[in-house]
Design a protein around this motif. Structure first.
Motif, PDB file in Angstrom:
ATOM      1  N   LEU A  29     -70.809  75.264   5.496  1.00 39.61           N
ATOM      2  CA  LEU A  29     -69.435  74.760   5.534  1.00 39.61           C
ATOM      3  C   LEU A  29     -68.866  74.829   6.951  1.00 39.61           C
ATOM      4  O   LEU A  29     -68.132  73.928   7.369  1.00 39.61           O
ATOM      5  CB  LEU A  29     -68.552  75.540   4.556  1.00 39.61           C
ATOM      6  N   LEU A  30     -69.219  75.860   7.692  1.00 37.25           N
ATOM      7  CA  LEU A  30     -68.785  75.946   9.096  1.00 37.25           C
ATOM      8  C   LEU A  30     -69.263  74.727   9.880  1.00 37.25           C
ATOM      9  O   LEU A  30     -68.511  74.150  10.669  1.00 37.25           O
ATOM     10  CB  LEU A  30     -69.337  77.216   9.762  1.00 37.25           C
ATOM     11  N   GLN A  31     -70.511  74.342   9.666  1.00 36.25           N
ATOM     12  CA  GLN A  31     -71.056  73.175  10.369  1.00 36.25           C
ATOM     13  C   GLN A  31     -70.372  71.887   9.930  1.00 36.25           C
ATOM     14  O   GLN A  31     -70.091  71.014  10.751  1.00 36.25           O
ATOM     15  CB  GLN A  31     -72.557  73.068  10.135  1.00 36.25           C
ATOM     16  N   ILE A  79     -58.459  79.051  12.396  1.00 37.33           N
ATOM     17  CA  ILE A  79     -57.916  78.706  11.073  1.00 37.33           C
ATOM     18  C   ILE A  79     -59.004  78.059  10.215  1.00 37.33           C
ATOM     19  O   ILE A  79     -59.166  78.398   9.034  1.00 37.33           O
ATOM     20  CB  ILE A  79     -56.684  77.780  11.209  1.00 37.33           C
ATOM     21  N   LYS A  80     -59.779  77.146  10.801  1.00 40.05           N
ATOM     22  CA  LYS A  80     -60.865  76.507  10.046  1.00 40.05           C
ATOM     23  C   LYS A  80     -61.885  77.546   9.587  1.00 40.05           C
ATOM     24  O   LYS A  80     -62.371  77.491   8.457  1.00 40.05           O
ATOM     25  CB  LYS A  80     -61.544  75.426  10.894  1.00 40.05           C
ATOM     26  N   ASP A  86     -52.125  71.627   6.578  1.00 38.85           N
ATOM     27  CA  ASP A  86     -52.610  70.333   7.069  1.00 38.85           C
ATOM     28  C   ASP A  86     -54.111  70.371   7.357  1.00 38.85           C
ATOM     29  O   ASP A  86     -54.841  69.438   7.010  1.00 38.85           O
ATOM     30  CB  ASP A  86     -51.856  69.923   8.337  1.00 38.85           C
ATOM     31  N   ILE A  87     -54.573  71.445   7.991  1.00 38.61           N
ATOM     32  CA  ILE A  87     -56.002  71.577   8.299  1.00 38.61           C
ATOM     33  C   ILE A  87     -56.814  71.650   7.010  1.00 38.61           C
ATOM     34  O   ILE A  87     -57.882  71.042   6.895  1.00 38.61           O
ATOM     35  CB  ILE A  87     -56.250  72.817   9.191  1.00 38.61           C
ATOM     36  N   SER A  88     -56.303  72.366   6.024  1.00 36.35           N
ATOM     37  CA  SER A  88     -57.002  72.495   4.749  1.00 36.35           C
ATOM     38  C   SER A  88     -57.146  71.133   4.066  1.00 36.35           C
ATOM     39  O   SER A  88     -58.215  70.804   3.552  1.00 36.35           O
ATOM     40  CB  SER A  88     -56.264  73.473   3.839  1.00 36.35           C
ATOM     41  N   GLU A  89     -56.081  70.360   4.072  1.00 34.78           N
ATOM     42  CA  GLU A  89     -56.131  69.024   3.455  1.00 34.78           C
ATOM     43  C   GLU A  89     -57.039  68.080   4.242  1.00 34.78           C
ATOM     44  O   GLU A  89     -57.808  67.317   3.667  1.00 34.78           O
ATOM     45  CB  GLU A  89     -54.718  68.425   3.363  1.00 34.78           C
ATOM     46  N   THR A  90     -56.958  68.134   5.569  1.00 33.45           N
ATOM     47  CA  THR A  90     -57.713  67.208   6.412  1.00 33.45           C
ATOM     48  C   THR A  90     -59.214  67.488   6.378  1.00 33.45           C
ATOM     49  O   THR A  90     -60.015  66.577   6.169  1.00 33.45           O
ATOM     50  CB  THR A  90     -57.216  67.298   7.872  1.00 33.45           C
ATOM     51  N   TYR A  91     -59.599  68.735   6.597  1.00 33.47           N
ATOM     52  CA  TYR A  91     -61.016  69.067   6.746  1.00 33.47           C
ATOM     53  C   TYR A  91     -61.699  69.452   5.438  1.00 33.47           C
ATOM     54  O   TYR A  91     -62.893  69.228   5.275  1.00 33.47           O
ATOM     55  CB  TYR A  91     -61.191  70.210   7.757  1.00 33.47           C
ATOM     56  N   PHE A  92     -60.957  70.053   4.515  1.00 30.14           N
ATOM     57  CA  PHE A  92     -61.576  70.560   3.287  1.00 30.14           C
ATOM     58  C   PHE A  92     -61.219  69.726   2.058  1.00 30.14           C
ATOM     59  O   PHE A  92     -61.809  69.912   1.003  1.00 30.14           O
ATOM     60  CB  PHE A  92     -61.148  72.020   3.050  1.00 30.14           C
TER      61      PHE A  92
END
Length: 150
Positions: free
Chosen positions: A91-93, A65-66, A12-18
């Motif tokens: 990418l972290l920012q 995780i991010k 979910d985090i991968s889809e949402t943020y990346f």
């Protein structure tokens, strides 16, 4: 939280943020002691430290995780995935991921101490390491030293 829930959360985090899918495994590794998580270059899996979830909560785990997903996606794209690389820091920012995780509290260790006393003047010595009292004398009066048990 078990590994299935962690896998779902990571996807979910991968889809949402990346805006990219996470196609590998995310799992807890209870052998991790000092790091929040790690991205494995060969298998592309992500291992996370369960202690961070217990001690610091879900938000800290999401940040870890991010961070690990930044390594993951950049490595798969062939870009700079190491901490010192510009692509990684940018990418972290963008995803608001922490560069470092909050340190865990160290468990209080019982430090063993040894007590010695001078038989002549009563001067007490507290040492962290055991010593042979026959080889040493009191620094105050040059009397014999005896180990006492406390």
């Amino acid at each position: 939280m078990d590994n299935k829930e962690l896998q779902k959360l990571t996807e979910d985090i991968s889809e949402t943020y990346f805006k990219k899918p996470f196609r590998h495994q995310a799992l807890f590794n209870d052998r991790l002691k000092t790091t929040g998580g790690r991205y494995l270059l060969t298998s592309h899996n992500i291992e996370l430290n369960r202690k961070y979830l217990i001690e610091h909560g879900r938000e800290e785990l999401i940040g870890i995780i991010k961070h690990e997903l930044c390594h993951y996606h950049l490595h798969l794209e062939g870009k700079g995935y190491k901490h010192r690389d510009r692509d990684f820091r940018m990418l972290l920012q963008q995803v608001n991921a922490p560069r470092f995780c909050t340190p865990l509290k160290k468990k209080a260790e019982n430090k063993k101490t040894y007590m010695y006393i001078c038989t002549t003047c009563g001067q007490q010595y507290i040492k962290k390491r055991a010593m042979n009292p026959d080889r040493y004398r009191c620094g105050k009066c040059r009397g014999k030293i005896k180990r006492i048990f406390s």
